[in-house]
Design a protein around this motif. Sequence first.
Motif, mmCIF file in Angstrom:
data_model
loop_
_atom_site.group_PDB
_atom_site.id
_atom_site.type_symbol
_atom_site.label_atom_id
_atom_site.label_comp_id
_atom_site.label_asym_id
_atom_site.label_seq_id
_atom_site.Cartn_x
_atom_site.Cartn_y
_atom_site.Cartn_z
ATOM 1 N N ALA A 2 0.826 -1.204 0.000
ATOM 2 C CA ALA A 2 0.000 0.000 0.000
ATOM 3 C C ALA A 2 0.860 1.254 0.000
ATOM 4 O O ALA A 2 1.941 1.292 0.589
ATOM 5 C CB ALA A 2 -0.908 -0.013 1.227
ATOM 6 N N ASN A 3 0.354 2.285 -0.690
ATOM 7 C CA ASN A 3 0.973 3.608 -0.680
ATOM 8 C C ASN A 3 2.392 3.626 -1.252
ATOM 9 O O ASN A 3 3.207 4.445 -0.839
ATOM 10 C CB ASN A 3 0.978 4.181 0.746
ATOM 11 C CG ASN A 3 -0.420 4.334 1.304
ATOM 12 O OD1 ASN A 3 -1.342 4.737 0.597
ATOM 13 N ND2 ASN A 3 -0.578 3.989 2.573
ATOM 14 N N ARG A 4 2.675 2.734 -2.184
ATOM 15 C CA ARG A 4 3.985 2.791 -2.827
ATOM 16 C C ARG A 4 4.021 3.977 -3.778
ATOM 17 O O ARG A 4 3.050 4.266 -4.471
ATOM 18 C CB ARG A 4 4.275 1.507 -3.595
ATOM 19 C CG ARG A 4 4.597 0.328 -2.716
ATOM 20 C CD ARG A 4 5.452 -0.698 -3.434
ATOM 21 N NE ARG A 4 4.848 -1.201 -4.660
ATOM 22 C CZ ARG A 4 5.292 -2.307 -5.273
ATOM 23 N NH1 ARG A 4 6.302 -2.989 -4.767
ATOM 24 N NH2 ARG A 4 4.708 -2.721 -6.376
ATOM 25 N N LYS A 5 5.147 4.632 -3.843
ATOM 26 C CA LYS A 5 5.294 5.795 -4.713
ATOM 27 C C LYS A 5 5.333 5.336 -6.163
ATOM 28 O O LYS A 5 5.965 4.337 -6.517
ATOM 29 C CB LYS A 5 6.564 6.548 -4.342
ATOM 30 C CG LYS A 5 6.738 7.881 -5.036
ATOM 31 C CD LYS A 5 7.882 8.679 -4.411
ATOM 32 C CE LYS A 5 7.504 9.174 -3.028
ATOM 33 N NZ LYS A 5 8.538 10.081 -2.459
ATOM 34 N N SER A 6 4.662 6.102 -7.029
ATOM 35 C CA SER A 6 4.645 5.811 -8.455
ATOM 36 C C SER A 6 5.728 6.637 -9.141
ATOM 37 O O SER A 6 5.756 7.862 -9.024
ATOM 38 C CB SER A 6 3.272 6.143 -9.047
ATOM 39 O OG SER A 6 3.270 5.966 -10.445
ATOM 40 N N TYR A 28 8.879 0.356 -5.758
ATOM 41 C CA TYR A 28 8.117 1.456 -6.335
ATOM 42 C C TYR A 28 7.220 0.887 -7.434
ATOM 43 O O TYR A 28 7.534 -0.144 -8.035
ATOM 44 C CB TYR A 28 9.036 2.515 -6.941
ATOM 45 C CG TYR A 28 9.913 3.238 -5.948
ATOM 46 C CD1 TYR A 28 9.556 4.488 -5.459
ATOM 47 C CD2 TYR A 28 11.111 2.657 -5.504
ATOM 48 C CE1 TYR A 28 10.366 5.154 -4.543
ATOM 49 C CE2 TYR A 28 11.916 3.317 -4.590
ATOM 50 C CZ TYR A 28 11.541 4.562 -4.117
ATOM 51 O OH TYR A 28 12.340 5.214 -3.200
ATOM 52 N N ASP A 29 6.125 1.580 -7.700
ATOM 53 C CA ASP A 29 5.306 1.250 -8.869
ATOM 54 C C ASP A 29 5.907 1.989 -10.053
ATOM 55 O O ASP A 29 5.899 3.226 -10.100
ATOM 56 C CB ASP A 29 3.856 1.695 -8.653
ATOM 57 C CG ASP A 29 3.142 0.841 -7.617
ATOM 58 O OD1 ASP A 29 3.479 -0.351 -7.493
ATOM 59 O OD2 ASP A 29 2.255 1.373 -6.917
ATOM 60 N N ASP A 61 -1.407 10.419 -12.356
ATOM 61 C CA ASP A 61 -1.272 9.710 -11.080
ATOM 62 C C ASP A 61 0.161 9.254 -10.800
ATOM 63 O O ASP A 61 0.382 8.296 -10.046
ATOM 64 C CB ASP A 61 -2.211 8.500 -11.016
ATOM 65 C CG ASP A 61 -3.676 8.901 -11.207
ATOM 66 O OD1 ASP A 61 -4.090 9.922 -10.619
ATOM 67 O OD2 ASP A 61 -4.389 8.210 -11.959
ATOM 68 N N ASN A 63 3.807 10.116 -9.096
ATOM 69 C CA ASN A 63 4.396 10.979 -8.069
ATOM 70 C C ASN A 63 5.666 11.664 -8.551
ATOM 71 O O ASN A 63 5.866 12.854 -8.325
ATOM 72 C CB ASN A 63 4.703 10.173 -6.803
ATOM 73 C CG ASN A 63 3.480 9.551 -6.193
ATOM 74 O OD1 ASN A 63 3.347 8.327 -6.145
ATOM 75 N ND2 ASN A 63 2.549 10.377 -5.716
ATOM 76 N N ASP A 102 4.247 15.457 -8.766
ATOM 77 C CA ASP A 102 4.851 16.130 -7.610
ATOM 78 C C ASP A 102 6.275 16.608 -7.879
ATOM 79 O O ASP A 102 6.656 17.684 -7.445
ATOM 80 C CB ASP A 102 4.879 15.185 -6.398
ATOM 81 C CG ASP A 102 3.489 14.767 -5.955
ATOM 82 O OD1 ASP A 102 2.558 15.575 -6.118
ATOM 83 O OD2 ASP A 102 3.344 13.634 -5.464
ATOM 84 N N GLU A 216 13.314 10.690 -3.298
ATOM 85 C CA GLU A 216 12.768 10.712 -1.945
ATOM 86 C C GLU A 216 13.006 12.014 -1.182
ATOM 87 O O GLU A 216 12.455 12.205 -0.102
ATOM 88 C CB GLU A 216 13.354 9.553 -1.133
ATOM 89 C CG GLU A 216 12.903 8.187 -1.605
ATOM 90 C CD GLU A 216 11.408 7.955 -1.376
ATOM 91 O OE1 GLU A 216 10.799 8.675 -0.561
ATOM 92 O OE2 GLU A 216 10.842 7.051 -2.018
#
Length: 224
Positions: A2-6, A28-29, A61, A63, A102, A216
């Motif tokens: 869950a909540n892996r950065k794309s 990561y995705d 979508d 990141n 982002d 990161e």
Amino acid sequence: MANRKSVLITGAAGNLGSKLRRHLEGRYDLRLLDIDPRGDEEIIATDLSQWNDRWVEHFQDVNVVVHLAADPTAHQAWDKLVGPNIDGVANIFQAAAHAGVDRVVYASSNHVMGGYQEVPEPARITTDIPPRPGTRYIVGGEPRDSTPYGSAKLFGERLSKSFADSIGMSVIAVRVGWVRPGENRAQDIPAERGPWFRLMWLSNRDYCQLMERSIEADPRSTSP
């Protein structure tokens, strides 16, 4: 997980892209783009120099975009660089802005500062001195000049700053050192390459760590 950065990687089939992909896989995705997927079905064939909604939609979508796609030939002529190294850069920043990405990590080059090889001062290259794109060197008896390549990379840096200043996009422009294909061992650097290139050499491990830290990094600790 869950909540892996794309993370979207352009130039994913190339030297830098394939090394970073292996480093990030499973944590990561990943979305992978390249003009030549080289038979890899996970990589989407994409010519970033030509704006097309079919590849732009892959920025949704995401990141972080890591932009590695480019003609990597340091002594390339201007006319061969305009599409991949200038138009492509402009297009990916526009696509990232439209999608609300982002952060963009832009792979610049040590060749942005290459002109300092030919002058004695300053003895140490820092972020306080102005860019001096391009350097002249010899490989196999062939004189080479990276001024067009270094200048195109500098354009990408300035465009990065423009997007950061105008819309607040988080951008990190990384002046990547000399990362050779394959194992990229220091002992395998050709003897004809002088101290400048040896000092610019960057190991696979350090390159991957540098790029992951850029992905990161806290936006509050960076500036345009």
